[in-house]
Structure formats: C-alpha cells, structure tokens
Design an enzyme around this catalytic site. Structure first.
Site, mmCIF file in Angstrom:
data_model
loop_
_atom_site.group_PDB
_atom_site.id
_atom_site.type_symbol
_atom_site.label_atom_id
_atom_site.label_comp_id
_atom_site.label_asym_id
_atom_site.label_seq_id
_atom_site.Cartn_x
_atom_site.Cartn_y
_atom_site.Cartn_z
ATOM 1 N N TRP A 1 0.815 -1.251 0.223
ATOM 2 C CA TRP A 1 0.194 0.184 0.127
ATOM 3 C C TRP A 1 1.246 1.258 0.093
ATOM 4 O O TRP A 1 1.138 2.253 -0.886
ATOM 5 C CB TRP A 1 -0.994 -0.381 0.914
ATOM 6 C CG TRP A 1 -1.411 1.368 1.433
ATOM 7 C CD1 TRP A 1 -2.539 1.932 0.904
ATOM 8 C CD2 TRP A 1 -1.483 2.823 2.105
ATOM 9 N NE1 TRP A 1 -2.892 3.341 1.316
ATOM 10 C CE2 TRP A 1 -1.793 3.294 2.455
ATOM 11 C CE3 TRP A 1 -0.622 2.887 3.243
ATOM 12 C CZ2 TRP A 1 -2.793 4.859 2.282
ATOM 13 C CZ3 TRP A 1 -0.395 3.494 3.200
ATOM 14 C CH2 TRP A 1 -1.188 4.640 3.109
ATOM 15 N N HIS A 2 2.138 1.375 0.631
ATOM 16 C CA HIS A 2 2.945 2.036 0.831
ATOM 17 C C HIS A 2 3.490 2.533 -0.695
ATOM 18 O O HIS A 2 3.857 3.796 -0.863
ATOM 19 C CB HIS A 2 3.940 1.538 1.354
ATOM 20 C CG HIS A 2 3.228 2.082 3.476
ATOM 21 N ND1 HIS A 2 2.960 1.410 3.670
ATOM 22 C CD2 HIS A 2 3.248 3.648 4.063
ATOM 23 C CE1 HIS A 2 2.698 1.976 5.376
ATOM 24 N NE2 HIS A 2 2.496 2.829 4.876
ATOM 25 N N GLY A 3 4.175 1.534 -0.963
ATOM 26 C CA GLY A 3 4.178 2.061 -2.548
ATOM 27 C C GLY A 3 4.551 1.068 -3.401
ATOM 28 O O GLY A 3 4.456 -0.468 -3.293
#
Lengths: 476, 279
Positions: free
Chosen positions: A324-326
């Site tokens: 989700w972060h990257g």
C-alpha cells in the site's frame, strides 16, 4: 498546498473566517469545506480533481444502491463496482508501471524477451488515503453498519475534507461522516487544543523531520564512503524523519479539524516507546492498521482458526500494508520483515502483552522496559532502512555497511558532522517521554503557554525552512 | 496574546541575529567581516570575485613582496551583482588606490545568485542594499519588513547553527586577509568550454562608473583554469584594463579541480599577479 507553506498560511485564515461566519448555515459550511478542499487539492494539479470527483460520484451512487437493494447478489455487485473502480484507479495510477516492469523482468529471467511499455503516469497526491476512506463508506453500508447519505455535498466534503485528504488519518465513514450533519459551534477550548496540536505537529515536521532529512539524504546517497557509525545514525535519523514527518502531518490535520469543530481519530501514540512490535503497530499509523484489521484481517479469519491460518493472515496484512505504501519491492520487504518480527509474539500468544504505557512500574521494571524499547526500536530501524532505500540491494549494502565499515565520526557532504542533529532528537524524546500519558505534549499541564512558546521558538530558530520538504506520505 | 508573543519573539530574534551578524566575534562570511572591520584602517587595493578569487590570490604574500596592504573580499558563488554590492560596501568605507575584479564564465549573469545573496540578508534594511536586491528578488520586501523571515528562509547559512558558531569558531580567512587555500590536487580533468555571449554586463559597467567617480582604478582579470576554454575576448571587448590569466597553467599540480587552484597554484599565481600589476 503544503501545510508548512505561505500559500496555506493565507488559505487557512480565509477559510476559517468564512466558515465561522456561516456558523448558522450547516449546508453552507459543508459547501465551503468541499470547495476549499478542492482548491487545496487542485493546488497540486487541477487534473487530480476529476479523479476525486469521479470516486465521490461512484461511491455516492453505489451507497444509495446498496441501501436500496435487498437482493444479496445485486448488493454484492455494487460493492464490487465500488471496489473495482477505487482499487482500479489506485492500481492503475500507483502500480501499473511496477507490474509492467516486473512482468518484463520475469519473462527475461526465463529467457523470453517481452517488452510491454510503461506509461508516464503522475501519481495523484494522497490517492491511497482517500481511496481507503471512501471504501470504508461503501463496505460499511454493505455490512449495514451505516446508512447511505442522500446529501451529496456532505458526502463530497467527507471524501475531500482538506485537513486529512492527502495523508490521513484515514477516517471511517461511521466516525467522520455523521459529523457533517451536526451543527458545529465554535468551542474555544477545542480550537485552542487544535492550535497546540498544530504547533506540536509543526515542531515534529519542521524541526525534527526536515532537519533529519538533510542528514538522511546525504548518508543514504553516500553510504559507501561513510563509517558504520554514520550509517547506523542514518538509519536512526530516518526513523525520526519519517516519524516526525508523518505524525507531524497527522497532528496538524487533527489540530486543523478541531479548529473547524471536527474530531479525527488519533494516528500515533508515541510509537518509539513500544516494548514489542505488536505494541509498535498499535501505536504507529493507527488509522491504517485498524483499517486493515477491520476490512482485511478479520474478513480473512483474523486470529481465529489454526496457527497456520493466523500466520498466513499476519503475513498477508503486513505485506499488503507494505505494498500500500508504494510500488517497490523495498516496501514489500519492509512489510514482510515486520510480519517476521510479529510472528514470535503471535506464536507465543504474547502479542497483546503490552497494552499499557511503558515506564509505569518500579525502577527495575523500568530498566527492563527500556531494554525492550531499545530492542524494538533497533528492529524498526532495520526495517526502516528497506523503507528508505531505493532498492532492496541498496538496503542490504547499507545494513552490511553498518557492521563492516567500522567506527568513526564523519563530516558529511552537507558540511556537518554526522552527530550534530542528535540533541534535537534527544529533545523530542524527552518531551514525549514526560508527556506519554497525554494525547500530545501540549494537551494539558502547567506552563502550557510557556511550553507552546518554547516550541514556537524552536521552530523559528531550528526549523528547516529553506529546504522545505514535502510530507513523505504524500507519495503514498 | 499568543499572537502578540509570537510577534515579539520574532522581533527579538531578528534583532539578536542581525546584531550578531553585524558585530560578530568570528565573522561567518565576508560581508559580515567587512562590515565589522575597523573603518580607520587603510588599504592600497582590494580583490573581488567568487571562490576563484578567494582561493587564488594571497594578500599576505603580496604584502611581503610589495609592502602594499590589501584584502581579498571574494566569496563563493558571487556573480557580478554580488560583486558590485561588495565593491560598493567596500568603497563606502575605504578609499583604496585600486581594486581588482575577477571575471570569468559568470560575466553574462545579471540576476542575483540565490545562494551568494545570503550574507547580504542581515543588511537588507540598509537602503542601498535593499534598493539593489528589490530589483531582482520578489520577496525582498518581505525579507525587509517581516521580522525574522529572512533568517528562516536562509537558515542553512544564517540559522542558529551559524549564529552559535559566530561566537565560538574562528573562520579560515580573517588571519590571511581574506585568502583561503585548498590542500588537495586534482586527479582527473574533464575538459570544458565556456561560451560567453557578446554583450556587456550592467553590474560590471556600474563598478567601472563607481570607481571612476571615486577616483579608484579598477582592473579586471580572469583567473587560471585547467583545460577549460573560455572566449575571454568578450570580456576584453567590454571592459577596460583587462588581463586574461585563464590559460597560464597546464599543470595538474596547481589545481584542486579544473576551476580552482590549490595552495601551490595560488602561491604561483599570486607571484605572477604581483609581476603583472605591482612590479
């Protein structure tokens, strides 16, 4: 528009004044919030507005259909429509090139040459945050936990609410949306607490995070030439950079919301005083952790079922959280590493052992707890190196260098010694330790105004203004 | 109440910073140093320019050879605009016989340099400085009138760290009359080619006019490069009293990088400079 910019310093008083002038007109207040939020968001790139408007329209429509329909299949279909549109947009803008690159690499690994071309896509600021927020709306209506709203203006204001639009906290519709329907009265104490939170958030962002960023960027860029001590400091500094940056943003967002009469959920609770990783994740980015818990972990079976199932669910939630972060393997490794840290606690059923606040017992226990805090912090630093590094191989080289490049004090390329920022970090820790029982250090207590003035003094004198950094989490 | 406290704090900090940079124990930059220097002193000459002036000419050596007293007021990154400010400030305070200005590939630049302008910020309330900066910097009015704003915007060079150092740590140039040396030698050279546009520089012109009005002779020169070509004919065409030293050295042993001499090179160049101007 950045919270720490001149533009925002002009924008906020205007919106604030207009908002409270309209205090007897709830609908007008909601219109103002929606418009102001669009101006705030469009300041980055006006094209992003189409995206957020599209998401808002789809979820508003899906919400109404979900409530109206009694047919399970039809309801499921509408839920899938919301999930498809929101996650589809997120997937396209954030992950398209990542999948294409890995697809091409996978084929070349097996000896075939394929070359699907990536696209030049601009990642819309904060897309992961508002996507999750609107998803909570449709999922909760699907679960019959929340009635659909028929007020489009209030819904648009909820989706785009500018204080938390681009980097959270990720609010649940059940918690935030009803606040748009209640008349809001100006509450001086609430507004004062909001201002205090903003000051505290700015201190963490401008004094801690932005100063640490200069050291971190230098150390990570030149990690092959610096000593192991400096690399260790680089890892530690990044831990404080990301904490100051992200929790600073959250505090400013919560503080701003209070100025407008809204309550947002707490997002950080002194995470670096955690005694184990489970406690750390109860204190770090709480809105995301609980989102994953409620909408992914529990539907997967949560902690029920066999040990194997629990281990699987734990890995899924951490790896998805990392992703989700990257769109980079570094985030996936970061998530997996945290799952590995969590595993021993899960298997020995000690993951809910530390539910209280550290340092509440006698001195012997305190010493033991300090040891646990240091160990937990050390583990997070190792994981943060993956989070910060450009690639997994760079992270491995960096961590290897910590242990093989010897001891020593380096003068960095930025013409400062590697240790110079330590007193600022020590100050942050000291302030937090003595205030860890409160929501934030300026919540209450004697000399409140003096403490606030001291922090303003620190912001003015030690703040990093010339090299203003965007909030790291904007990219997520 | 909080707002009043904030404004009062900003004014207090502004005053402390400005006072400290105008009256430093150890000046952190050349502007502060010049401002703080004893105005009863006399100088025969002064040197102006960028880092290619600071590291290249040693007034102590010149003094030992010729008995002339001079000062090196070059500082890193300064272009003709900042050089002009420095020349003006110096000539407001002293009456030398001559000045020397180092010009090179920055000759065509007429805007201010966002880094090199930093040491002028404590002095922005001086009308002459303000009137110059406002022509090129949109935020000049804010820097002048909003207390402490300039120090937050230029905190890397004018922040608390430098303020503290101005009371604790001596600088490297004051005891050598403004000269600083570099002690390393270049390994690899990447040849370069600077192409100047054929047009005069307004700031250089102003320096000439100012010196003429004050009866001070002004000499322009280009300091040595290593394997960097530059069409200095443009400078020669537009200024009077120009001398080109850009290609006098070919030995790596004299350079720390292609545009800067090391200590050995600086001593050699200072000797050549003495022969050219003072013999």
């Amino acid at each position: 528009m950045l919270f720490n910019s001149i533009d925002f310093a002009v924008f906020l008083p205007i919106v604030f004044a207009l908002y409270w002038l309209l205090r007897k007109h709830l609908r007008a207040q909601n219109v103002l919030i929606a418009l102001a939020s669009y101006v705030f968001y469009g300041w980055w790139d006006w094209r992003f507005l189409f995206l957020i408007l599209f998401s808002t329209l789809v979820d508003f429509f899906v919400g109404l259909q979900l409530e109206k329909s009694e047919h399970p299949q039809r309801r499921k279909l509408f839920l899938y429509l919301s999930l498809g549109v929101n996650l589809g947009l997120l997937g396209f803008f954030k992950y398209y090139n990542f999948f294409i690159d890995n697809f091409n690499q996978a084929f070349s690994f097996f000896g075939s040459e394929v070359s699907f071309r990536g696209l030049e896509i601009i990642l819309p600021v904060g897309i992961s945050f508002y996507t999750f927020q609107t998803l909570s709306y449709t999922i909760d209506i699907y679960r019959r936990k929340l009635p659909a709203t028929r007020n489009f203006i209030a819904f648009a204001a909820f989706v785009s609410f500018f204080p938390q639009l681009v980097a959270g906290p990720i609010e649940r519709a059940t918690q935030l949306l009803p606040q748009f329907f209640k008349p809001r009265k100006f509450d001086f104490d609430k507004a004062k607490d909001g201002v205090m939170l903003i000051i505290w958030g700015l201190f963490k962002k401008i004094v801690i995070a932005d100063n640490a960023a200069q050291y971190v960027n230098d150390i990570f860029q030149n990690h092959e030439t610096y000593s192991g001590t400096t690399l260790l400091l680089g890892g530690v500094y990044f831990a404080f950079q990301i904490y100051g940056d992200f929790s600073g943003y959250s505090d400013i967002a919560i503080g701003l919301s209070r100025l407008f009469g809204f309550d947002l959920m707490r997002n950080f609770a002194y995470p670096y005083f955690s005694r184990d990783i489970a406690e750390f994740w109860r204190r770090w980015h709480i809105s995301l952790s609980t989102w994953f818990r409620d909408y992914l972990y529990i539907p997967l079976g949560g902690s029920r079922g066999s040990t194997g199932m629990q281990v699987r669910n734990t890995f899924i939630i951490f790896v998805v959280s990392g992703f989700w972060h990257g769109a980079n393997w570094t985030f996936i490794v970061w998530g997996a590493l945290n799952a590995l840290y969590f595993l021993p606690l899960l298997l020995t059923k000690r993951n809910r052992k530390n539910m209280d606040i550290a340092g509440q017992h006698n001195k012997v226990v305190l010493l033991k707890e300090l040891g646990q805090i240091l160990l937990t912090f050390g583990l997070t630093v190792i994981a943060w190196v993956f989070f910060r590094a450009d690639s997994v191989s760079q992270a491995v080289t960096f961590l290897n260098g910590m242990f093989t490049q010897g001891l020593g004090i380096d003068r960095l390329e930025i013409e400062r010694f590697s240790f110079e920022i330590l007193p600022l970090i020590a100050l942050l820790l000291l302030i937090e330790w003595y205030n860890r029982h409160y929501e934030h250090p300026l919540k209450t207590g004697r000399f409140l105004y003096f403490k606030a003035l001291f922090l303003i003094f620190m912001i003015l004198v030690w703040g990093s203004f010339s090299d203003m950094q965007e909030f790291i989490y904007f990219q997520f | 109440m909080a707002f009043v406290a904030f404004i009062a704090l900003s004014y207090a900090l502004d005053w402390i910073y400005t006072y400290s940079y105008k009256n430093p124990v150890y000046a952190r930059d050349k502007v502060s140093w010049l401002h703080d220097m004893n105005s009863s002193a006399t100088y025969d000459y002064a040197l102006f320019g960028s880092s290619r002036c600071i590291y290249h000419l040693n007034p102590v050596t010149i003094n030992q050879s010729t008995g002339l007293k001079g000062i090196n007021l070059g500082y890193s990154g300064s272009n003709p605009f900042e050089i002009k400010l420095m020349v003006k400030k110096f000539l407001d305070k002293y009456q030398p016989k001559m000045i020397f200005v180092q010009l090179d590939n920055q000759y065509n630049i007429e805007h201010l340099d966002p880094t090199a302008i930093t040491p002028w910020m404590p002095f922005i309330k001086e009308d002459e400085v303000y009137q110059e900066i406002i022509k090129y910097e949109d935020k000049a009015w804010y820097f002048k009138n909003i207390p402490f704003y300039r120090y937050t915007q230029y905190e890397t060079k004018l922040g608390a760290r430098n303020l503290i150092l101005s009371y604790l740590k001596s600088n490297s140039f004051a005891n050598q009359l403004g000269f600083t040396s570099i002690n390393k030698t270049i390994n690899r050279v990447k040849p370069g080619n600077y192409k100047l546009k054929d047009k005069p520089n307004i700031h250089v012109k102003e320096i000439e006019d100012l010196c003429r009005s004050k009866g001070v002779e002004v000499y322009f020169f280009t300091a040595p490069f290593l394997q960097q070509k530059i069409n200095t004919a443009v400078i020669e065409k537009h200024v009077q009293h120009y001398q080109d030293f850009s290609q006098i050295f070919t030995q790596k042993a004299y350079f720390s990088d292609p545009t800067h001499l090391n200590r050995k090179g600086a001593e050699k160049f200072t000797d050549i400079f003495i022969q050219a101007y003072f013999d």
